[in-house]
Scaffold this motif. Sequence first.
Motif, PDB file in Angstrom:
ATOM      1  N   GLU A 163     -26.771 -24.035 -84.469  1.00 49.07           N
ATOM      2  CA  GLU A 163     -26.426 -23.716 -83.087  1.00 49.07           C
ATOM      3  C   GLU A 163     -25.797 -22.326 -83.055  1.00 49.07           C
ATOM      4  N   THR A 165     -24.061 -18.895 -82.238  1.00 51.38           N
ATOM      5  CA  THR A 165     -23.112 -18.434 -81.233  1.00 51.38           C
ATOM      6  C   THR A 165     -23.713 -17.220 -80.527  1.00 51.38           C
ATOM      7  N   GLU A 166     -23.051 -16.787 -79.475  1.00 52.69           N
ATOM      8  CA  GLU A 166     -23.543 -15.622 -78.734  1.00 52.69           C
ATOM      9  C   GLU A 166     -23.589 -14.392 -79.639  1.00 52.69           C
ATOM     10  N   GLN A 168     -24.232 -14.353 -82.728  1.00 53.82           N
ATOM     11  CA  GLN A 168     -25.285 -14.507 -83.731  1.00 53.82           C
ATOM     12  C   GLN A 168     -26.691 -14.390 -83.155  1.00 53.82           C
TER      13      GLN A 168
END
Length: 280
Positions: A163, A165-166, A168
């Motif tokens: 999931e 992150t922004e 990444q």
Amino acid sequence: MKKINSLLSILFLASFIACEEAPTKADEENKNEEPTEIVEKESEIKFYELEGSPKFPEAKLSMLSPTSPMLEEGEVEFAFQVENYNLKDQTENAGENGLANSHHGQHVHFILNNGPYSAHYEDAFTKDLPQGEHLVLAFLSRSYHESVKNENSYTLAKLSVGEPTEEQMLDVDFEAPHLFYSRPKGTYTGKEQTDKVMLDFFLLNTELAEDGHKVKVIINGENEFMVTKWAPYVMEGLPMGENTVALELVDAEGNYVEGPFNKVERTFTLAEAEESKTEM
């Protein structure tokens, strides 16, 4: 009266001579300066196109797995289909061009986010992928690590692992020009590897030309070359020890072409001793 006129003439002449000979402020400032000399610095490093490599116009690489761009974090199995190209074969002129060569033969270069490649001699292998979005480039390579450059010799995929992150997230335009670094890499040991070192990179969605996109190459921070042809190049005369190569994709005016990987610098080492020799 004659004495006065003579005196005035002498004073006028002295004043005239003083005006002619007295140094100005600019004269005082410049009298010790050397004339400006423009010297064109000659590079001790030879840089030229590598020629004579066997062509593989029909070679093709396709990625069979993963089949989904959404993956779980951890071990990921990659599988490829290789056509019209034999992994593990020694490329025909290996050992004749003076370049470092893998005794394992021809292989696949696997590059994650334009990091250093890993060489794979089988068409399937696993990679440990961390959480995040990743760009995977894989292309066929000759046994001496020169990339096969044709429209089917590579695969490119964006993968989302876990999931992300922004921070990444990876913004990649698949239609834009991209430059990926390949060689040199690691440590080169012994005369047979250090006399000639190959520079190679991979391009997508662009061609190089005198009046178009170019690749600026800077070796050890001071030796600059402008490349106008997508080809492998040879560097000779590199010093022993640590060396650097910087690549930058630029336009016809020499301006940087924006992209996530279009500017990169790498370090590699030339060593005389054989004790640290590793497979590259």
